[in-house]
Design an enzyme around this catalytic site. Sequence first.
Site, PDB file in Angstrom:
ATOM      1  CG  HIS A  98      40.904  50.610  33.520  1.00  0.00           C
ATOM      2  ND1 HIS A  98      40.094  49.745  32.819  1.00  0.00           N
ATOM      3  CD2 HIS A  98      41.700  49.829  34.290  1.00  0.00           C
ATOM      4  CE1 HIS A  98      40.395  48.503  33.150  1.00  0.00           C
ATOM      5  NE2 HIS A  98      41.373  48.517  34.038  1.00  0.00           N
ATOM      6  CG  HIS A 139      41.379  42.982  29.281  1.00  0.00           C
ATOM      7  ND1 HIS A 139      42.451  42.390  28.678  1.00  0.00           N
ATOM      8  CD2 HIS A 139      41.917  43.918  30.104  1.00  0.00           C
ATOM      9  CE1 HIS A 139      43.583  42.916  29.117  1.00  0.00           C
ATOM     10  NE2 HIS A 139      43.275  43.859  29.982  1.00  0.00           N
TER      11      HIS A 139
END
Length: 954
Positions: free
Chosen positions: A227, A290
């Site tokens: 990420h 997200h």
Amino acid sequence: MYSRIEVFFKDEIPDPLGNNIRSEIEAFNFSGVTNVRVRQVYIIFGNADKNVLDAIAQKLLVDAITQDYQILDFGHLISDFGHHIVEISRKPGVMDPIEQSVLKALRDIGINIDGVKTAQKYLIDGNISNEAIRSIATKVLANTKIEDIFIYPETPSYDHGNIQYSFKKQIIPLLHADNKQLEEISARGQLSLNLQEMLSIQKYFRSIKREPTDVELETIAQTWSEHCVHKTFKGIIDFGGKKIDNLLKNTIMKATSELNKPWCVSVFKDNAGIVHFDNNYNICFKVETHNHPSAIEPYGGANTGVGGVIRDVMGTGLGGKPILNTDVFCFGIPDTPLDNVPKGALHPKRIFKGVVAGVRDYGNRMGIPTANGAIFFDERYIGNPLVFCGTVGLIPKNKCQKDAHPNDLIVVAGGRTGRDGIHGATFSSAELHEQSEQMSGGAVQIGNAITEKALLDVLLQARDKGLYNCITDCGAGGLSSAIGEMGQDLGALVNLEKVPLKYEGLSYTEIWISEAQERMVLAVPPEKENDILDLFKAENVEATVIGRFTNDKILRLFYNFHLVGEIEMDFLHKGIPRLERKATWHRPVFEEPALPEKEDFGTDLKKILSSWNVCSKEWVIRQYDHEVQGGSVLKPLQGIHNDGPGDACIVTPVLGSKKGIIVSNGMNPRYGDIDPYHMASSAIDEALRQIIAVGGSLEQVALLDNFCWGNTNKHDRLGSLVRAAQACYDIAVAYGTPFISGKDSLNNEFVTDKETIVIPPTLLISAISVMEDVRNAVSMDIKAPGNLVYIVGLTRPELGGSHYYYIHGYKGNNVPKVDPVLGKKVMNALSQATKCRIVMSCHDCSEGGLAVAAAEMAFAGGYGMSLNLSGVITEGPIHRNDTILFSESNSRFIVEVRPEHQKEFEMITKDVPCGLIGKVTSEPFLKIHGLNNKLVVRENIYDLKESWQSPLRW
């Protein structure tokens, strides 16, 4: 000791929340419920007598006109007999913004209590079993990842006590671990580190002759997570025998470098990309994902997705002011039967509604318009939805650069740190599975937009006063990543016990890696410490000095004078081993349908209009504020009733200026099933043609990429990613549109005991363009009978991945391709025409092709159209009406022009494919004549509109 205040609508007044819950229960096929009433419960801790409780209710909690209240003590919790009673409250440690707001409001009116907790109490009437009530509670009323359920006569237990933390330095035995033990350490700690990375860490600690602490391992795991560092894109990939050293650098970034546009101010190095706007300001833009948090807790995941990307803009340069939000969602099919939802996954409709509410509440409460977006549905998103959140910001030209200096103080400002958000970065780097809710529930954050709004307002004051040298947000990895990145070239010393906490009981490691929301980190010169702390205090925003930046390139972490972590910055940021992977891609072959010729395609058109990916998203859009800040020029819904689907939004960042920005997006995952190269090409083309359709040009357009893929450890999935990235380079260079920022989210898969559900390869392209004069804006709704209708662009027999094939159960193979040379000529010609203000309306041809675009323009404008397919310019002869009606070829537009401008328009478009196909009519019918001049579509525009609006009329 505690008491309860229960607030509810008076009996004679309908309960809107209860009615909505009842409809939700019916939607999930639970029968027998006749009525639902909802009570908002406030648990007041402390020795508050009845007079104080009455004052709290009357002054703060109750609308006296529509609501009433009851005060109950511990011994009288069950106050409503004759109902099924379900009570839902947040689990201990899960942040509730309402609690914080109530406490602050009570302090403001001079009432002091020990604490507040909230709950929702549902009174459900009807002939329904206790077993069904339990199912309703878990499937409709509560999210068990973050909420507790009590079904009366159970007695709710409310924990207001604090968990005590006793310091103990945790040492992880790593130096003598074998390979299997290293992998177990990574898995047990949810570090998401592979064996090579664990071996590299082991080698480092062997070189300094000691075992690591838990916080050191966590710091490395956050910093090295997929990420945060994008190690797949930056690794070495063997693609068909050809070595690609850093896919990102050789595709996305290479396009920007070769184009070398002077208006690109900052690209790929800050929290958001920055482009030139005018003499005083620049524009910054970032889109984040997200996904995993939204799968587990849709409201909180989407809520904090928006909050996080807003903070990206706040942390760009020395701080941008957010002026626009954009969002794109991908969900499973909303009417999926409950039995088809995998164990451990939420129902797609539940995720859909939660995500929309989360995005809505955060943007609206912060006063930022949400004016652009899209929604896609596919059964493969069922366990792993995608949530893209973007923010555009305005930043002064002289505030775009930042650097922390040695001896600058480290100041954390905004929200307090809690246990929410633990392992968010590493959790987002792994696949989801049916146990994710238990293992990673702590990775879900709950946002508080009011806290972030207050933080934003004071930060802009501090920026303009020059009170800090550098700023970044606490996103993935929390303080670990924020301070680690800011101090990468310096070093940092942090005193973790000084970090303000929401509650006691957090360990030093939890404090360091928590991703609790609404926090920013600033580098403040020592001489400005008092000024900045006084400013924050005056605005009631918490700010605390927790350390300082050094000049020795070492990160040192202390907790109450105990050294708990010490890592060299060079190893932390450069010690990660390069990934080396193989990638393959082979073009799949699908059945090519041989659909029978028909005389009437009206039914097909209605089916496409009512398909999930084409139908109206008005139910979602109307929940967002488009007007706040006063800069909206062209909004998402357009036409005489403001319900037609606009192509892009236009806002003026500086009020009073005629200069604006256009924001659009392009995405079509179904094309990726056939060829991800052409999917990516089409996504860029769609984003660009939407800018052209509303009156923009290609003169200053910047792109953002967001790749969401499956597990790229699998050769075929990595190969499709490589192919899509190569298309991004080719098409961006050809159109002259550089990338300025991006993000990837990999491992979007849901593992069940029977199968792995892999999302379709999904690439979102967002585009932002500077518009010199917003008075040239063009909407998509047709304007007046008698006006001429053209199709500009070349139509090809490209139905692969189309909605026409989809409604007939096929994919096909002839996926739409992009001819950027022709496409650029088409877009430049149309841009010239809109600048001359001779285009009355324009709509790009995308999902559903010509027929859908014409139908949308007609029912948005309230007029009919009479069209003839023989006027469509095609590549070679096309003999089928359905191909011309529903082909989704790129770079095409339906354009409305007044008869008096016919010659001028045709002169401007003489060098590109442009066909006069009909005119606007006063009668409310869409009539389309086929190649043999017979009517192939004759539909009332209001019937078409009903087909389009009805699926999501919730």
